[in-house]
Write an enzyme that holds these catalytic residues in place. Structure first.
Site, PDB file in Angstrom:
ATOM      1  N   GLU A   1       0.827  -1.207   0.000  1.00 34.72           N
ATOM      2  CA  GLU A   1       0.000   0.000   0.000  1.00 34.72           C
ATOM      3  C   GLU A   1       0.860   1.255   0.000  1.00 34.72           C
ATOM      4  O   GLU A   1       1.766   1.407   0.818  1.00 34.72           O
ATOM      5  CB  GLU A   1      -0.903  -0.004   1.233  1.00 34.72           C
ATOM      6  CG  GLU A   1      -2.271   0.567   0.995  1.00 34.72           C
ATOM      7  CD  GLU A   1      -3.085  -0.282   0.016  1.00 34.72           C
ATOM      8  OE1 GLU A   1      -3.198   0.117  -1.164  1.00 34.72           O
ATOM      9  OE2 GLU A   1      -3.612  -1.318   0.433  1.00 34.72           O
TER      10      GLU A   1
ATOM     11  N   GLY B   1     -16.140   5.030  -3.485  1.00 35.75           N
ATOM     12  CA  GLY B   1     -15.683   5.543  -2.207  1.00 35.75           C
ATOM     13  C   GLY B   1     -15.261   4.485  -1.223  1.00 35.75           C
ATOM     14  O   GLY B   1     -15.103   4.751  -0.031  1.00 35.75           O
TER      15      GLY B   1
ATOM     16  N   GLY C   1     -12.462   2.475  -1.635  1.00 35.41           N
ATOM     17  CA  GLY C   1     -11.056   2.109  -1.794  1.00 35.41           C
ATOM     18  C   GLY C   1     -10.857   0.913  -2.703  1.00 35.41           C
ATOM     19  O   GLY C   1      -9.844   0.215  -2.602  1.00 35.41           O
TER      20      GLY C   1
ATOM     21  N   SER D   1     -11.132   1.121  -6.176  1.00 32.37           N
ATOM     22  CA  SER D   1     -10.727   1.596  -7.505  1.00 32.37           C
ATOM     23  C   SER D   1     -11.858   1.653  -8.517  1.00 32.37           C
ATOM     24  O   SER D   1     -11.710   1.241  -9.669  1.00 32.37           O
ATOM     25  CB  SER D   1      -9.574   0.747  -8.057  1.00 32.37           C
ATOM     26  OG  SER D   1      -8.439   0.889  -7.250  1.00 32.37           O
TER      27      SER D   1
ATOM     28  N   GLU E   1      -5.827  10.465 -14.750  1.00 30.01           N
ATOM     29  CA  GLU E   1      -6.186  10.720 -13.350  1.00 30.01           C
ATOM     30  C   GLU E   1      -5.240  11.737 -12.708  1.00 30.01           C
ATOM     31  O   GLU E   1      -5.664  12.594 -11.933  1.00 30.01           O
ATOM     32  CB  GLU E   1      -6.203   9.412 -12.555  1.00 30.01           C
ATOM     33  CG  GLU E   1      -6.761   9.585 -11.162  1.00 30.01           C
ATOM     34  CD  GLU E   1      -7.370   8.319 -10.596  1.00 30.01           C
ATOM     35  OE1 GLU E   1      -7.550   8.280  -9.368  1.00 30.01           O
ATOM     36  OE2 GLU E   1      -7.685   7.389 -11.357  1.00 30.01           O
TER      37      GLU E   1
ATOM     38  N   ASP F   1      -3.640   0.866  -9.644  1.00 29.79           N
ATOM     39  CA  ASP F   1      -5.072   0.617  -9.835  1.00 29.79           C
ATOM     40  C   ASP F   1      -5.412   0.344 -11.293  1.00 29.79           C
ATOM     41  O   ASP F   1      -6.139  -0.598 -11.620  1.00 29.79           O
ATOM     42  CB  ASP F   1      -5.881   1.799  -9.324  1.00 29.79           C
ATOM     43  CG  ASP F   1      -5.754   1.990  -7.826  1.00 29.79           C
ATOM     44  OD1 ASP F   1      -5.205   1.092  -7.155  1.00 29.79           O
ATOM     45  OD2 ASP F   1      -6.186   3.041  -7.327  1.00 29.79           O
TER      46      ASP F   1
ATOM     47  N   TYR G   1      -3.447  12.488   1.006  1.00 28.74           N
ATOM     48  CA  TYR G   1      -2.729  11.578   0.107  1.00 28.74           C
ATOM     49  C   TYR G   1      -1.537  12.309  -0.500  1.00 28.74           C
ATOM     50  O   TYR G   1      -0.414  11.791  -0.537  1.00 28.74           O
ATOM     51  CB  TYR G   1      -3.697  11.100  -0.985  1.00 28.74           C
ATOM     52  CG  TYR G   1      -3.167  10.033  -1.918  1.00 28.74           C
ATOM     53  CD1 TYR G   1      -3.581   8.713  -1.799  1.00 28.74           C
ATOM     54  CD2 TYR G   1      -2.272  10.345  -2.945  1.00 28.74           C
ATOM     55  CE1 TYR G   1      -3.125   7.731  -2.661  1.00 28.74           C
ATOM     56  CE2 TYR G   1      -1.797   9.377  -3.806  1.00 28.74           C
ATOM     57  CZ  TYR G   1      -2.226   8.073  -3.663  1.00 28.74           C
ATOM     58  OH  TYR G   1      -1.759   7.099  -4.518  1.00 28.74           O
TER      59      TYR G   1
END
Length: 368
Positions: A17, A107, A109, A111, A145, A157, A209
């Site tokens: 992660e 929402g 997590g 993807s 993105e 992702d 983030y």
């Protein structure tokens, strides 16, 4: 009459992660949940976007006018960004009518945005005969993105959605983008992986983030390496001694130890011992909670409750500050674990989480 129907999945990250934007290792697999796009090519330069899951009329955009920061600032930025990225890269993409339907929880997590991007790219690649390989499509979706949407995400992702195969986790080296498909036969060992969507979304997550990413880049610069991936696990104590800022030091510790956890999980899976990965998943959660500081009370409650109820391992998955956790368990323990987590959320007076088992599934594909 459409020209075709395509699907692209969301993903669960088994381990690894926040390592992807540090040139590190990740290990996602595709969910059975997908975003489906029904697409018709059009030659008037109009991109018409509609979703069964979003209220309101279709959005119409001219492909020649697409530019970062000029979009409607909503879900349509993701497919519009893909068209912009394809055209910016020199691919002759014109207009299209695209209707989306999705079963990927938003929402959570998992993807949903990458699934939306990848299904768009795959459909346009086929309709306009661009000849793009999956890895290249994933990179263009990431660029959409990063630049068009403005989210500083790594490559994991989109690659997972585009490239995962059924029954496997994808070991991706995010530096050279090499891939290995690692068998992950949960049912064959009497195991199940549960996804627990806490239904929590924290509005500050995007800014936080970006702060984590900047902190990791600062740590790499201070250590004189291109990325934290270049710090070997056995060299970590010495590296940490050279980082006086405790927050930067903690970020670096997570990334280096998380890369090592990916390697340990691979070793267990290649030895045919999925059960042994459980404690490694739990270690990963502690690192994300304490060093990277991206967990939240709801995610911690899922992990703590699952472990107390007999889970083999559990951790948050995804970008953090809400979203989902994963729980590795014996199949026979699933009802007990599910009940325990639901009761814990009731006791905390929190909204009930969505809990479902998942299996490594197929990546993006054309349906018709």
């Amino acid at each position: 009459m459409s020209d075709g129907v395509w699907a692209a999945p969301g993903r669960v990250n088994l381990i690894g992660e926040h390592t992807d934007y540090n040139d590190g290792f990740v290990m996602p697999f595709a969910l059975p949940h997908t975003t489906v796009a029904t697409v018709s090519r059009r030659d008037d330069g109009v991109l018409r976007l509609h979703s069964a899951d979003a209220p309101g009329d279709a959005t119409e955009l001219r492909v020649t006018e697409l530019a970062p920061g000029h979009g409607p600032r909503g879900w349509t930025d993701y497919p519009a960004g893909v068209v912009w990225a394809l055209r910016e890269a020199g691919h002759a993409v014109g207009g299209a009518d695209i209707h989306y339907e999705s079963t990927v929880p938003t929402g959570a997590g998992l993807s949903s945005s990458a699934a939306l991007e990848v299904v768009t790219a795959l459909a346009l690649n086929d309709l306009y005969e661009l000849g793009l390989k999956r890895g290249r499509m994933a990179r263009l979706c990431q660029r959409a993105e990063n630049i068009y949407v403005g989210a500083p995400t790594g490559i994991m992702d989109q690659t997972a959605s585009a490239c995962c195969t059924e029954g496997h986790a994808l070991h991706l080296d995010t530096r050279d983008l090499s891939q290995r498909q690692i068998p992950l036969d949960l049912a064959g060992q009497g195991l199940e992986l549960l996804v627990v969507d806490t239904r929590v979304q924290h509005a500050h997550s995007d800014g936080e983030y970006g702060k984590r990413r900047a902190g990791c880049e600062s740590a790499a610069a201070a250590l004189g390496v291109p990325a934290l991936r270049d710090i070997a696990h056995d060299a970590l104590p010495e590296a940490l001694d050279r980082l006086p800022d405790p927050q930067i030091r903690a970020l670096a510790r997570h990334i280096v130890t998380e890369n090592h956890r990916v390697e340990r999980v691979i070793a267990h899976l290649e030895a045919g011992d999925i059960r042994a990965t459980g404690p490694v998943l739990t270690e990963g959660h502690a690192s994300l909670r304490d060093d990277f500081r991206i967990s939240c009370p709801e995610l911690d409650l899922v992990v703590d409750t699952a472990l107390a109820a007999g889970a083999l391992g559990a951790r948050m998955t995804g970008g953090g500050f809400g979203g989902s956790a994963i729980v590795l368990t014996d199949i026979t323990q699933t009802p007990t674990l599910t009940k325990s987590i639901q009761e814990a959320f009731t006791s905390a007076s929190w909204k009930q989480p969505r809990i479902f088992p998942t299996t490594p599934s197929r990546g993006a594909r054309r349906l018709s």
